[in-house]
Design an enzyme around this catalytic site. Structure first.
Site, PDB file in Angstrom:
ATOM      1  N   GLU A 219     -65.403  56.275  15.060  1.00 35.02           N
ATOM      2  CA  GLU A 219     -66.220  57.278  15.747  1.00 35.02           C
ATOM      3  C   GLU A 219     -67.414  57.783  14.926  1.00 35.02           C
ATOM      4  OE1 GLU A 219     -63.969  60.419  17.557  1.00 35.02           O
ATOM      5  OE2 GLU A 219     -62.951  59.048  18.941  1.00 35.02           O
ATOM      6  N   GLU A 320     -58.525  54.497  21.666  1.00 33.82           N
ATOM      7  CA  GLU A 320     -58.053  55.874  21.816  1.00 33.82           C
ATOM      8  C   GLU A 320     -58.271  56.306  23.257  1.00 33.82           C
ATOM      9  OE1 GLU A 320     -59.427  58.878  19.136  1.00 33.82           O
ATOM     10  OE2 GLU A 320     -59.361  57.562  17.372  1.00 33.82           O
TER      11      GLU A 320
END
Length: 396
Positions: A219, A320
């Protein structure tokens, strides 16, 4: 043992797809192949807060370690001092995810784990005069990977906490940094040294035999204009350094690690932009409707998930996702997890179906102390039907 993911179409009905065991099967010590029932699709869980603690996930465990009120691992170690912190974190590493957890994952048809780690696991990379992180985690990572390999699980190791923090004010980087300090050459170099070291460990230590993928950063900042150096420098150099480490060990190309980056949909630009070699490249997308621009209604969430294509770089794993909804509605009667289980089961099935149009999915997370199954696979709802891939679950 698997290192290779390759093209495949017959089982999935897609034009192209890839299966972990096409070239090398993953089997448990008793010979079980966990990918048979999933047609090769990845069905897994993240081991959140095992090696990169996110206090919001497990406030009680955080407090029991003496870290209550601290925002990140960096802050807790600063507070406790190195020796006391090492003891507290060792106790946590030895108890948060156990061999019994691994067995439970397998019993419910899961076949993959994603293990977030921080660069500080290679302890000589830490600036001892200015950085504060727990020490001694490697042996616990080794034990965990050995349990998972014995059980037949595929393993992705994810550089979740990068040097300098890849995003600001977020404990998943291991430090609550005011700015994202990762995007500088000297920080890239520290991350590259971590990746080389991790690659060497994976190939030389049999406990890591089912680690087939290494994610180079989790991320990054979702602004392509701000992370151009990551695409132009860090990504291509990550490929070069990982492959050089493998070549120095005379690893056959078929046994190379897959190198994973966030995909184009994540918002940090096209990861392939400056790559000259994408051999065994893989991609990660994170899909949280909780924070997406989607109308907040049950019909909208089901419809959005059913129609999700996530067509971007391939092969992609949705690394995720969860069942959580926006904070301002998550506990009202229309969205309460206790009184809306049928909806959450349907939404789970819709997301699973969509993500298996890609290579598969990894739920965030396995274990939490929130009293909320929307963030915890182990929490109960998702385990009500053993064999998560059966037709009952996947049909809305």
């Amino acid at each position: 043992m698997i290192r290779r993911l390759a093209a495949f179409s017959a089982l999935s009905g897609l034009a192209t797809a890839w299966l972990p065991e096409v070239n090398k099967k993953i089997t448990s010590t008793n010979g079980t192949n966990l990918f048979t029932s999933s047609n090769g699709k990845i069905r897994g869980v993240n081991l959140g807060s095992q090696f990169v603690f996110e206090p919001w996930i497990a406030e009680k465990a955080w407090s029991d370690m003496g870290c209550g009120g601290q925002k990140s691992e960096f802050d807790c170690v600063s507070r406790l001092g190195q020796a006391n912190a090492n003891s507290a974190f060792a106790s946590h590493w030895g108890s948060w995810i156990t061999q019994d957890d691994i067995a439970e994952m397998v019993s419910y048809g899961l076949n993959t784990i994603r293990v977030p780690v921080g660069y500080w696991m290679r302890e000589d990379l830490v600036y001892s005069d200015s950085e504060h992180f727990p020490q001694g985690g490697l042996q616990y990572l080794e034990n965990l990977c050995e349990w998972a390999s014995d059980a037949g699980l595929y393993i992705i190791i994810d550089l979740h906490g990068a040097p300098g923090a890849q995003t600001p004010q977020n404990p998943f980087t291991g430090q609550y940094a005011p700015i994202a300090g990762f995007y500088q050459d000297y920080q890239f170099e520290r991350a590259l040294k971590f990746l080389e070291w991790m690659t060497t460990n994976i190939h030389q230590n049999d406990k890591f035999r089912n680690v087939g993928m290494l994610e180079v950063v989790n991320e990054p900042v979702q602004d392509a204009g701000k992370v151009g150096s990551m695409r132009s420098s860090y990504y291509p150099n990550a490929f070069k350094r990982i492959r050089a480490a493998e070549q120095s060990l005379n690893i056959d190309r078929n046994n190379y690690l897959h190198i994973q980056m966030m995909d184009r949909l994540w918002g940090s630009g096209d990861p392939n932009e400056s790559l000259t070699d994408t051999y065994y490249a893989a991609y990660d997308d994170h899909r949280y409707l909780k924070w997406a621009s989607v109308a907040v209604s049950k019909d909208s969430y089901i419809s959005t998930s059913c129609s999700d294509q996530l067509n971007s770089n391939t092969p992609t794993i949705v690394g995720e996702w969860s069942l959580s909804v926006p904070d301002n509605v998550q506990w009202n009667s229309d969205w309460s997890p206790d009184s809306n289980k049928d909806f959450y089961k349907k939404w789970f099935a819709a997301q699973v179906t969509a993500y298996e149009r890609q290579q598969g999915w990894i739920f965030w997370t396995w274990k939490a102390q929130l009293g909320d199954y929307r963030w915890s696979y182990q929490g109960g709802l998702l385990l009500t039907r053993p064999g998560i891939g059966d037709q009952q679950v996947l049909t809305l």
